[in-house]
Motif scaffolding. Sequence first.
Motif, mmCIF file in Angstrom:
data_model
loop_
_atom_site.group_PDB
_atom_site.id
_atom_site.type_symbol
_atom_site.label_atom_id
_atom_site.label_comp_id
_atom_site.label_asym_id
_atom_site.label_seq_id
_atom_site.Cartn_x
_atom_site.Cartn_y
_atom_site.Cartn_z
ATOM 1 N N ILE A 338 37.272 38.968 19.500
ATOM 2 C CA ILE A 338 36.753 40.378 20.097
ATOM 3 C C ILE A 338 35.605 40.103 20.831
ATOM 4 O O ILE A 338 34.647 40.818 21.149
ATOM 5 N N ARG A 339 34.785 39.360 20.137
ATOM 6 C CA ARG A 339 33.233 38.981 20.024
ATOM 7 C C ARG A 339 32.851 39.017 22.032
ATOM 8 O O ARG A 339 31.960 39.277 22.292
ATOM 9 N N ALA A 340 33.613 38.031 22.473
ATOM 10 C CA ALA A 340 33.796 37.377 23.891
ATOM 11 C C ALA A 340 33.994 39.276 24.489
ATOM 12 O O ALA A 340 33.802 39.040 25.967
ATOM 13 N N VAL A 341 34.958 39.650 23.995
ATOM 14 C CA VAL A 341 35.822 41.016 24.650
ATOM 15 C C VAL A 341 34.416 42.162 24.823
ATOM 16 O O VAL A 341 33.853 42.107 26.239
ATOM 17 N N LEU A 342 34.161 42.266 24.019
ATOM 18 C CA LEU A 342 32.402 42.903 24.410
ATOM 19 C C LEU A 342 31.712 42.357 24.608
ATOM 20 O O LEU A 342 30.897 43.239 25.402
ATOM 21 N N HIS A 343 31.809 41.317 24.382
ATOM 22 C CA HIS A 343 30.319 40.380 25.399
ATOM 23 C C HIS A 343 30.603 40.701 27.104
ATOM 24 O O HIS A 343 29.661 40.943 27.614
ATOM 25 N N ARG A 344 31.549 40.764 27.388
ATOM 26 C CA ARG A 344 32.245 40.955 28.843
ATOM 27 C C ARG A 344 32.153 42.299 29.152
ATOM 28 O O ARG A 344 32.254 43.078 29.480
ATOM 29 N N LEU A 345 32.273 43.108 27.833
ATOM 30 C CA LEU A 345 31.939 44.718 28.214
ATOM 31 C C LEU A 345 30.407 45.398 28.014
ATOM 32 O O LEU A 345 30.559 46.688 28.064
ATOM 33 N N ALA A 346 29.578 44.327 27.970
ATOM 34 C CA ALA A 346 28.277 44.694 27.804
ATOM 35 C C ALA A 346 27.640 46.008 28.645
ATOM 36 O O ALA A 346 27.877 45.401 30.010
ATOM 37 N N PRO A 347 26.431 46.150 28.610
ATOM 38 C CA PRO A 347 25.899 46.826 29.834
ATOM 39 C C PRO A 347 25.598 45.864 30.527
ATOM 40 O O PRO A 347 24.853 44.811 30.178
ATOM 41 N N GLY A 348 25.903 46.481 31.955
ATOM 42 C CA GLY A 348 25.291 45.008 33.430
ATOM 43 C C GLY A 348 26.865 44.779 33.960
ATOM 44 O O GLY A 348 26.438 44.035 33.909
ATOM 45 N N SER A 349 28.110 44.575 32.532
ATOM 46 C CA SER A 349 28.945 43.783 33.335
ATOM 47 C C SER A 349 28.996 43.874 34.392
ATOM 48 O O SER A 349 28.651 45.962 34.698
ATOM 49 N N PRO A 350 29.785 42.982 35.124
ATOM 50 C CA PRO A 350 30.484 43.508 36.621
ATOM 51 C C PRO A 350 32.119 44.118 36.081
ATOM 52 O O PRO A 350 32.692 44.958 37.316
ATOM 53 N N LEU A 351 32.259 44.183 35.369
ATOM 54 C CA LEU A 351 33.557 45.088 35.102
ATOM 55 C C LEU A 351 33.337 47.177 34.743
ATOM 56 O O LEU A 351 34.368 47.759 34.738
ATOM 57 N N LEU A 352 32.143 46.520 34.409
ATOM 58 C CA LEU A 352 32.284 48.391 34.572
ATOM 59 C C LEU A 352 32.321 49.240 35.380
ATOM 60 O O LEU A 352 33.079 50.442 35.311
ATOM 61 N N PRO A 353 31.350 48.691 36.378
ATOM 62 C CA PRO A 353 31.971 49.908 38.772
ATOM 63 C C PRO A 353 33.176 49.514 38.524
ATOM 64 O O PRO A 353 33.778 51.113 38.438
ATOM 65 N N ILE A 354 33.868 48.593 38.356
ATOM 66 C CA ILE A 354 35.703 48.479 37.913
ATOM 67 C C ILE A 354 35.972 50.149 37.296
ATOM 68 O O ILE A 354 36.956 50.378 38.293
ATOM 69 N N GLY A 355 35.501 49.957 36.588
ATOM 70 C CA GLY A 355 36.392 50.496 34.929
ATOM 71 C C GLY A 355 35.665 51.831 36.160
ATOM 72 O O GLY A 355 36.931 53.217 36.065
#
Length: 553
Positions: A338-355
């Motif tokens: 779960i820590r790895a998932v939260l790390h990938r969704l942290a502020p600045g993640s490139p996944l957030l603009p796709i969301g």
Amino acid sequence: MGKHARPTGQRAAARSGSGSLVRVRPLPIRSTVLLRRPVDIWHKPALSAVVALGIPEFLLLALGRLDLVLYTSAGAMCALYAHGLPYAARARTLAWVVLGMVASLGTALTAASLTTSVPLLVLLASLVAAVHKTVCDATRVGPPGNLIFTFISASAFFVPQRLGQVPFHLALALGAGALAWLVCMAPALVRPRGPERIATARALEAAAALLRTGPASDDAPAGPDRARHATAAAVNAAWQTLFQVPGRTTAAAADRSGLERLLVRAESALAAPQADPAEAERCAAWARDLRRGRALPAVALTGAQAGELAGVAAEHADLEPAAGTTPRRPAPSRPRGIRAVLHRLAPGSPLLPIGARVAAGCALAGWGSMAAGVGHPYWAVVTAASIYQVNTTLSWQRALQRTLGNLLGLLLFTALLPVIHTGHLAMILLALTFQFCAEASITRNYWLGSVWVTPMALLLTEFARHLPARTLVTDRWTDTVIGAAVGLACCVLVTNRRAADRVEAALDRVAAAETAARRLLDGDAPEAGWARDRLAASLVELREAVEVSAGEW
């Protein structure tokens, strides 16, 4: 950092508005519809889904309650996931997939029972679709990714519902999900080492292809660079698979060790200075043996390869001191679970603009469908959600593929209407056939799979309530066009500048891994186990980050 040092001055100038050129990349068309070779294990999710869907559907048919198909399908569709994972990891992943599906369905059904405002339901469905996209990308759950979650939940938002019915409907989904878990785990009784054998066979086949042409040969089918990358990616994926295989028994540890020997030989192809047809044939023969379930071959290793394998065994011993249940770690001090998932969704993640793209595109598509007077706005939501890929270029391709596949699928549905109207048994048989054909063809190209997915989705609608065929087909086509057009427009307008940041972060990881690997040359032995894997994984991730960034608008 040598060759990994970056020209920060040039990068800053490129990011500044003045003096920089904006290059518009052409969007491909011809490559969008080309057919590829099917994935080697396509039949596993296909058969699993047919069994997991078929048992509840026939049971509901016997009970005369086919109106409940949507809820059992929610759990049964979980059978499409995790077929590339070893069985211990598959059991955990599938459990999370089922729980995630039930949670999404519960959110949708609760919202449907509390409000009848269609614009609000469209907005909520769009937000849930954005959550599906970001979480599935962060967890790297693999195909079919977020699409199944969004398809089920978006449909459930618009199903008439009373709050008191929600627990029963969720229980149906959970029961079907438990059945899907059992179906996907059943092959372990026959071939308990099947997934790791297939992963190793893929690495050997990629190495054989590289060795046949030579790492520096211009005759490589996809170019020498791509051939090397394909081999490196296959080897890295196989190592990651073997990391998840516990050695609880002597036989299991011995089998894993035998696969590691083969993988070390496959990895050596990356360092081969020239073509080696004899070694290529050996790798191909070993791959065939693995796929056919034969005994592991005796593999000779060089001194360096044997030393590397001894380091792997030593690290297994260090990390599995007792029961042997903890897999080897690719690298220390890196988040896991779960820590790895939260790390990938942290502020600045490139996944957030796709969301953000998904949320905006789905909402606008759904509202556009309402404005057009279509009675199924969730189809536009699902269409918009389905086209969003890791960059604009791939999203453009998916939009074309979705539109083409849906059009052909609607023609197929129309042609089969006389058969569909013969009764519920024919509808179930057709739905299961469509599901199997979709899994058989979707890995060749998404548009080909959509040809079969479209009539299957329409049949699920028919189970709940009968609608005139003309209305059903017209609404579906209108929603497809609106969803694809609006979704693609949002993809272009909501830019993802963080894709370049991902390249920079990948470069930093490569540089750090390179530094750690160089220390090995000075005899820093305690890091020997993970440094090589960290460097290889970082290079593969860098290549993927570059390809994602290159496809942005």
